[in-house]
Design an enzyme around this catalytic site. Sequence first.
Site, PDB file in Angstrom:
ATOM      1  N   CYS A  83     -31.671-151.545 -66.006  1.00  0.00           N
ATOM      2  CA  CYS A  83     -30.755-151.164 -66.226  1.00  0.00           C
ATOM      3  C   CYS A  83     -31.472-149.383 -66.221  1.00  0.00           C
ATOM      4  CB  CYS A  83     -29.672-151.300 -67.070  1.00  0.00           C
ATOM      5  SG  CYS A  83     -28.989-152.608 -66.113  1.00  0.00           S
TER       6      CYS A  83
ATOM      7  N   TYR B 244     -30.683-162.002 -55.664  1.00  0.00           N
ATOM      8  CA  TYR B 244     -31.146-161.761 -57.426  1.00  0.00           C
ATOM      9  C   TYR B 244     -30.505-162.726 -57.920  1.00  0.00           C
ATOM     10  CZ  TYR B 244     -32.727-159.320 -61.609  1.00  0.00           C
ATOM     11  OH  TYR B 244     -32.883-159.389 -62.577  1.00  0.00           O
TER      12      TYR B 244
ATOM     13  N   HIS C 190     -30.551-164.322 -64.529  1.00  0.00           N
ATOM     14  CA  HIS C 190     -29.845-163.549 -65.431  1.00  0.00           C
ATOM     15  C   HIS C 190     -28.737-165.037 -65.273  1.00  0.00           C
ATOM     16  CE1 HIS C 190     -31.696-160.968 -67.219  1.00  0.00           C
ATOM     17  NE2 HIS C 190     -32.116-160.100 -66.007  1.00  0.00           N
TER      18      HIS C 190
ATOM     19  N   ASP D 160     -36.074-162.970 -72.333  1.00  0.00           N
ATOM     20  CA  ASP D 160     -36.548-161.767 -71.000  1.00  0.00           C
ATOM     21  C   ASP D 160     -36.684-160.137 -71.298  1.00  0.00           C
ATOM     22  OD1 ASP D 160     -37.396-160.909 -68.550  1.00  0.00           O
ATOM     23  OD2 ASP D 160     -35.275-160.453 -67.972  1.00  0.00           O
TER      24      ASP D 160
END
Length: 688
Positions: free
Chosen positions: A31, A169, A172, A266
């Site tokens: 991000c 993806y 998460h 993470d």
Amino acid sequence: MPRDPRHDVLFEPVQIGPRTLRNRFYQVPHCTGFGTGKPLSQARHRGVKAEGGWAAVCTEYAAVSPDSDEAPFAHVRIWDDDDIPLIRPTAEAAHAHGALAGIELFHGGVHGHNADSRLPPLAPSQIAGDYNGQVPKAMTQSDIRRVQTEWVRAAERSRDAGFDIVYAYGGHTYLLGQFLSPYYNQRSDAYGGSFLNRARFWLELLEMLDDAVGEDCAIAARLAIAAGGADAGVSLDEGLEFVRLADRHVDLWDVNISSISEWSRDSGVSRFFKAGWQLEWTGEVRRATAKPIVGVGRLTDADQMAAIIRSGVWDLIGAARPSIADPYLPRKIEEGRLDEIRECIGCNMCVVKGDGNGHLGCTQNATAGEEYRRGWHPERFAPAANRTKDVLVVGAGPAGMECAIVLARRGFGRVHLATRDTEIGGIMRWVPRLPGLGEWGRVLDWRRIQLEKLRRQVEIVTATDLDAAAVRDYGAEIVVVATGAQWSPVGLNGITRGPILGADARLAHCLTPEQVMLDGKRPPGSRVVVYDCEGWYAGAGMAELLRAERCEVTILTPHERVAHETDAALEGPMLRQHLHDLGIRLRPGRTVTTVAPEGVSGTDEFGVPFELACDAVILTTQRVSDGALFAALDDEPGTLEAVYAVGDCVAPRVIADAIFDGHRLAREIDAADPARPLPWRRERAALA
Ligand code: SF4
């Protein structure tokens, strides 16, 4: 310096499907706060990394569908063809410097916020989200087909925009991971139940992506591998089985650990996670595939990277934070300039600033996020028009050191960095000595080394306390005041908006962090209260330090949680657990109004009075700028041409902002009014 031959292995090319990575350095998705709302900031940020030697640079999460709308968090959107022009600049910026461009195509599923689209989040089953508590719509089979189709269309648009790597993806516990997980997926149709059924959604998608774009793009899958147990219900064995099943449609396995509610494991902070900690779990993936694997773990040490590659567990060194702290990390390793690498300190200020709708920032690298809007390059500095002047920087903390380095790099030949202390560093002389914050010492280490390299341009003057008259007489034409800040000795705080009755750091039972860390002052007895109104690292650090010295420590804070500000850095819950486990008592919701030698008193969150006996109080209420020198010089500059103030002496802020402030002034010191930032380019939506 020539490259160390032991690092040659890092510069071997790697084939991923139809594409070739020029070396083994891979900037994984992360991000920034840019998304497609700031497409040029996105492009320039990734482009600088491509220039710095990364073989691939990836965007942050890119939503494939309006029902995966991450608003209010900044994200990339690739919902329709009109989004293509917003992502194309990033692919072009990567290619301009020989890197591949990757896009993190994703669907958030139950984690979707959808604050903009106002659509219900989708999920395999109608179970409230563990992250935001929203109750999703359980996906019908037509929803499943639609999302898969939208994902493929997003991949085709990405290819058309120039991207080389498209993601399916599932990290998460986004939608793909939710289907795989029996916690989220409690369906009884062909997409739920058995492992094969739970894997079906993702497997079908990979096959569709392979058919649609597989000849042009590498297909990457991110999978979160169980860490220390069955993460979100997907055991290590099931994760590896998924890799085996999907392997023929995947060109690159991007592996990490943890679910979204455990993002903190993470992107672990250095207090709890040492470089390479994820290998214990992600290293297992090699058992299931011979395809290239990329893993992360805040790696900055070239020897460690080379050892990982030689071990065969990973093929690529993935990085998010190390690439933010030093976009030129690969080139510096390649050119043997190891002592110039700005190593990430694992503070997660980039998460604090880049997540949400903020704008990326970094403690170590003041240029992170400023590549486009301010035109700053991490390694290039334009000669200053006024570089023949002498500049005196008073104060050698983070802001002062950074300012002096950038001034020297802008061609100033006579910079004087003066401090009243016996060594440079300011606050960084003691912060890294707080328990768990050792890696933060890299802030000072890197700057000390660069100042040493710049010693012909920067003269360091220590143990010299300059008052206003001495500064005026020093002989410099330009003065930069960077005198920092101190913890309030009287407990000034924003809760009662004044000092605390009886608090006075001249007394034996009242101590400030500087007194403890620099002066060696210690409590007169073993019962200690740390009164923390700030909520960052200092209060917790004081508590842990004194607990290690066998004090009975209680942290009082007026906030709802102890060290509440560290939550945004993904650290709070772990830190509170850690403090609790050390035997430190945590008492939130307590406002201290009186300090006395026998204890403290105040009110709890409901206004009920309390008293607590103790022998000493550590005052971490707020810091106060040491602005007297600037005020005196500003009032009476004498023959000085210009006087500026930077860093905490203007307003005490996080270390990243102090460094930014010193950097900004040096970048703009030849502007018409350097005291005010030059206007930066804003990416305003065009009104067509
Ligand atoms: Fe590393 Fe901190 Fe910079 Fe993030 S802000 S990249 S954790 S140094």
